[in-house]
Design a protein around this motif. Structure first.
Motif, short mmCIF file in Angstrom:
data_model
loop_
_atom_site.label_atom_id
_atom_site.label_comp_id
_atom_site.label_asym_id
_atom_site.label_seq_id
_atom_site.Cartn_x
_atom_site.Cartn_y
_atom_site.Cartn_z
N GLY A 65 30.27 15.66 46.83
CA GLY A 65 30.37 14.05 46.97
C GLY A 65 31.38 13.89 47.82
N SER A 66 31.84 12.46 47.64
CA SER A 66 32.97 12.06 48.83
C SER A 66 33.98 11.48 47.69
N THR A 67 35.38 11.34 48.31
CA THR A 67 36.38 10.78 47.52
C THR A 67 36.51 9.35 47.47
N PRO A 68 36.69 8.57 46.60
CA PRO A 68 37.29 9.27 45.24
C PRO A 68 36.09 9.57 44.28
N SER A 69 36.04 10.60 43.38
CA SER A 69 34.79 10.79 42.70
C SER A 69 35.51 11.62 41.35
N SER A 70 34.51 11.27 40.43
CA SER A 70 34.90 12.10 39.13
C SER A 70 33.99 13.09 38.85
N PHE A 71 34.21 14.24 38.18
CA PHE A 71 33.28 15.02 37.66
C PHE A 71 33.50 15.66 36.36
N GLN A 72 32.45 16.18 35.81
CA GLN A 72 32.58 16.87 34.47
C GLN A 72 31.92 18.38 34.92
N ILE A 73 33.05 19.29 34.73
CA ILE A 73 32.93 20.78 35.18
C ILE A 73 33.18 21.56 33.85
N LYS A 74 32.45 22.72 33.99
CA LYS A 74 32.57 23.68 32.88
C LYS A 74 34.18 24.41 33.03
N SER A 75 34.64 24.65 32.06
CA SER A 75 35.80 25.22 31.90
C SER A 75 35.92 26.57 32.65
N GLY A 76 36.92 26.98 33.20
CA GLY A 76 37.02 28.35 33.98
C GLY A 76 37.76 28.07 35.24
N ASP A 77 37.57 28.92 36.27
CA ASP A 77 38.38 28.98 37.43
C ASP A 77 37.13 28.50 38.42
N HIS A 78 37.90 27.36 39.24
CA HIS A 78 37.10 26.71 40.37
C HIS A 78 37.90 26.71 41.73
N SER A 79 37.04 26.52 42.60
CA SER A 79 37.74 26.27 44.10
C SER A 79 37.46 24.89 44.56
N ILE A 80 38.26 24.14 45.23
CA ILE A 80 37.93 22.78 45.69
C ILE A 80 38.34 22.70 47.09
N LYS A 81 37.59 21.89 47.95
CA LYS A 81 38.06 21.63 49.39
C LYS A 81 37.79 20.10 49.62
#
Length: 71
Positions: A19-35
């Protein structure tokens, strides 16, 4: 929640467009990378670990690319 200055930047979560900023997400717990990327600005990257039930807000302060062109 992912925000950026300026708004309207592309968000890539774990290698996939999200998506594009600003945005909110629900993601699973664990390690993630974001760009966070926007034309004319240096890409912003972060690795994070989400805990179960945790919430995080990322503010990507994007820096304008310098125009180091010899004259």
């Amino acid at each position: 929640t992912v925000k950026s200055t300026p708004d309207g930047a592309d968000i890539t979560l774990d290698g996939k467009f999200a998506g594009s900023t600003p945005s909110s997400f629900q993601i699973k717990s664990g390690d993630h990378s974001i760009k966070v990327e926007l034309n004319g600005f240096v890409p912003w990257e972060k690795s994070l670990t989400i805990t179960p039930g945790g919430q995080i807000t990322l503010n990507a302060n994007l820096q304008r690319k310098s125009s180091d062109t010899p004259q």
